[in-house]
Design a protein around this motif. Sequence first.
Motif, PDB file in Angstrom:
ATOM      1  N   MET A 146       0.853  -1.164   0.000  1.00 29.73           N
ATOM      2  CA  MET A 146       0.000   0.000   0.000  1.00 29.73           C
ATOM      3  C   MET A 146       0.905   1.235   0.000  1.00 29.73           C
ATOM      4  N   GLN A 147       0.676   2.107  -0.941  1.00 27.86           N
ATOM      5  CA  GLN A 147       1.499   3.303  -1.085  1.00 27.86           C
ATOM      6  C   GLN A 147       1.182   4.321   0.012  1.00 27.86           C
ATOM      7  N   GLU A 148       2.235   4.888   0.614  1.00 26.61           N
ATOM      8  CA  GLU A 148       2.051   5.912   1.644  1.00 26.61           C
ATOM      9  C   GLU A 148       2.264   7.286   1.018  1.00 26.61           C
ATOM     10  N   LEU A 149       1.309   8.183   1.238  1.00 28.35           N
ATOM     11  CA  LEU A 149       1.367   9.527   0.669  1.00 28.35           C
ATOM     12  C   LEU A 149       1.614  10.574   1.738  1.00 28.35           C
ATOM     13  N   THR A 150       2.342  11.619   1.362  1.00 27.29           N
ATOM     14  CA  THR A 150       2.512  12.780   2.234  1.00 27.29           C
ATOM     15  C   THR A 150       1.255  13.632   2.149  1.00 27.29           C
ATOM     16  N   GLN A 151       1.165  14.644   3.011  1.00 26.87           N
ATOM     17  CA  GLN A 151      -0.004  15.524   2.968  1.00 26.87           C
ATOM     18  C   GLN A 151      -0.150  16.176   1.592  1.00 26.87           C
ATOM     19  N   GLN A 152       0.950  16.702   1.028  1.00 26.23           N
ATOM     20  CA  GLN A 152       0.857  17.370  -0.271  1.00 26.23           C
ATOM     21  C   GLN A 152       0.469  16.404  -1.380  1.00 26.23           C
ATOM     22  N   GLU A 153       1.031  15.196  -1.356  1.00 23.71           N
ATOM     23  CA  GLU A 153       0.667  14.190  -2.362  1.00 23.71           C
ATOM     24  C   GLU A 153      -0.810  13.829  -2.261  1.00 23.71           C
ATOM     25  N   LEU A 154      -1.299  13.707  -1.038  1.00 26.64           N
ATOM     26  CA  LEU A 154      -2.708  13.370  -0.826  1.00 26.64           C
ATOM     27  C   LEU A 154      -3.612  14.513  -1.275  1.00 26.64           C
ATOM     28  N   ILE A 155      -3.259  15.744  -0.931  1.00 23.51           N
ATOM     29  CA  ILE A 155      -4.044  16.910  -1.367  1.00 23.51           C
ATOM     30  C   ILE A 155      -4.072  16.974  -2.890  1.00 23.51           C
ATOM     31  N   ASP A 156      -2.929  16.769  -3.524  1.00 28.66           N
ATOM     32  CA  ASP A 156      -2.875  16.781  -4.990  1.00 28.66           C
ATOM     33  C   ASP A 156      -3.772  15.704  -5.581  1.00 28.66           C
ATOM     34  N   ARG A 157      -3.739  14.521  -4.984  1.00 33.36           N
ATOM     35  CA  ARG A 157      -4.564  13.418  -5.508  1.00 33.36           C
ATOM     36  C   ARG A 157      -6.053  13.711  -5.322  1.00 33.36           C
ATOM     37  N   VAL A 158      -6.420  14.295  -4.198  1.00 35.49           N
ATOM     38  CA  VAL A 158      -7.827  14.634  -3.954  1.00 35.49           C
ATOM     39  C   VAL A 158      -8.285  15.719  -4.921  1.00 35.49           C
ATOM     40  N   ASN A 159      -7.452  16.745  -5.123  1.00 37.02           N
ATOM     41  CA  ASN A 159      -7.833  17.881  -5.970  1.00 37.02           C
ATOM     42  C   ASN A 159      -7.765  17.588  -7.459  1.00 37.02           C
ATOM     43  N   HIS A 160      -6.906  16.686  -7.865  1.00 38.55           N
ATOM     44  CA  HIS A 160      -6.722  16.384  -9.290  1.00 38.55           C
ATOM     45  C   HIS A 160      -6.943  14.907  -9.541  1.00 38.55           C
ATOM     46  N   ASN A 161      -8.059  14.414  -9.076  1.00 38.34           N
ATOM     47  CA  ASN A 161      -8.314  12.977  -9.111  1.00 38.34           C
ATOM     48  C   ASN A 161      -8.903  12.567 -10.455  1.00 38.34           C
ATOM     49  N   GLU A 162      -8.028  12.092 -11.341  1.00 36.90           N
ATOM     50  CA  GLU A 162      -8.501  11.568 -12.619  1.00 36.90           C
ATOM     51  C   GLU A 162      -8.714  10.060 -12.559  1.00 36.90           C
ATOM     52  N   GLU A 163      -8.278   9.452 -11.475  1.00 39.68           N
ATOM     53  CA  GLU A 163      -8.349   7.992 -11.355  1.00 39.68           C
ATOM     54  C   GLU A 163      -9.690   7.504 -10.829  1.00 39.68           C
ATOM     55  N   GLY A 164     -10.599   8.399 -10.491  1.00 37.00           N
ATOM     56  CA  GLY A 164     -11.883   7.994  -9.945  1.00 37.00           C
ATOM     57  C   GLY A 164     -11.846   7.867  -8.437  1.00 37.00           C
ATOM     58  N   SER A 165     -12.683   7.020  -7.906  1.00 41.79           N
ATOM     59  CA  SER A 165     -12.813   6.853  -6.465  1.00 41.79           C
ATOM     60  C   SER A 165     -11.605   6.136  -5.874  1.00 41.79           C
ATOM     61  N   PHE A 166     -11.298   6.481  -4.623  1.00 35.01           N
ATOM     62  CA  PHE A 166     -10.230   5.787  -3.912  1.00 35.01           C
ATOM     63  C   PHE A 166     -10.448   5.956  -2.412  1.00 35.01           C
ATOM     64  N   ALA A 167      -9.688   5.205  -1.626  1.00 36.31           N
ATOM     65  CA  ALA A 167      -9.781   5.266  -0.164  1.00 36.31           C
ATOM     66  C   ALA A 167      -8.414   5.586   0.414  1.00 36.31           C
ATOM     67  N   VAL A 168      -8.437   6.250   1.578  1.00 39.80           N
ATOM     68  CA  VAL A 168      -7.216   6.603   2.293  1.00 39.80           C
ATOM     69  C   VAL A 168      -7.304   6.001   3.693  1.00 39.80           C
ATOM     70  N   PHE A 169      -6.313   5.205   4.040  1.00 42.59           N
ATOM     71  CA  PHE A 169      -6.212   4.637   5.381  1.00 42.59           C
ATOM     72  C   PHE A 169      -5.358   5.588   6.201  1.00 42.59           C
ATOM     73  N   LEU A 170      -5.940   6.185   7.239  1.00 44.33           N
ATOM     74  CA  LEU A 170      -5.240   7.112   8.120  1.00 44.33           C
ATOM     75  C   LEU A 170      -4.843   6.369   9.389  1.00 44.33           C
ATOM     76  N   PHE A 171      -3.585   6.521   9.785  1.00 44.27           N
ATOM     77  CA  PHE A 171      -3.055   5.749  10.908  1.00 44.27           C
ATOM     78  C   PHE A 171      -2.005   6.563  11.660  1.00 44.27           C
ATOM     79  N   THR A 172      -1.574   6.017  12.790  1.00 47.43           N
ATOM     80  CA  THR A 172      -0.359   6.470  13.467  1.00 47.43           C
ATOM     81  C   THR A 172       0.496   5.224  13.693  1.00 47.43           C
ATOM     82  N   PRO A 173       1.800   5.369  13.675  1.00 52.19           N
ATOM     83  CA  PRO A 173       2.669   4.199  13.749  1.00 52.19           C
ATOM     84  C   PRO A 173       2.588   3.406  15.056  1.00 52.19           C
ATOM     85  N   PHE A 174       2.218   4.041  16.159  1.00 50.97           N
ATOM     86  CA  PHE A 174       2.211   3.349  17.452  1.00 50.97           C
ATOM     87  C   PHE A 174       0.823   2.889  17.883  1.00 50.97           C
TER      88      PHE A 174
END
Length: 106
Positions: free
Chosen positions: A1-29
Motif C-alpha cells: 500500500m502506497q504511503e502519501l505525504t499531505q501534499q501528495e494526498l491533497i494533490d490526488r484529492v484535488n486532481h483525481n482523474e483515477e476515480g474513487s479511492f480510499a485513504v487509510f489514516l493511521f499512526t505508527p504506534f
Amino acid sequence: MQELTQQELIDRVNHNEEGSFAVFLFTPFCGTCKITERMLEIIRTMQPDLPLVKSNINFLPQLSREWQITSVPCIVMLEAGKENTFMYRMQSVDELYRRLLPLINN
C-alpha cells in the motif's frame, strides 16, 4: 500500500482523474491501526486493484482539520460526486471488504 505525504494526498484529492479511492489514516504506534492495516493487506491480496493509499495522520494537520478526523484508524472513502465516507470501526476483513467493494467496481 502506497504511503502519501499531505501534499501528495491533497494533490490526488484535488486532481483525481483515477476515480474513487480510499485513504487509510493511521499512526505508527496505534495497535488497532496495525490490525486494520493487516486486514487491508489481506483485502489487497484478494483485490490488488483496490484503489487504496495510506497516510500517517501525524503529518496531515491540514487534512485532519478539514476532514474533522476524530480518531484513528480511519478509512476515508472519496467517491466522485459523493460526500466523503469515514469509517472508524473495522470489525472484520469480510465487513471491511464489503464496505470497500464499491471502489473496486468503479
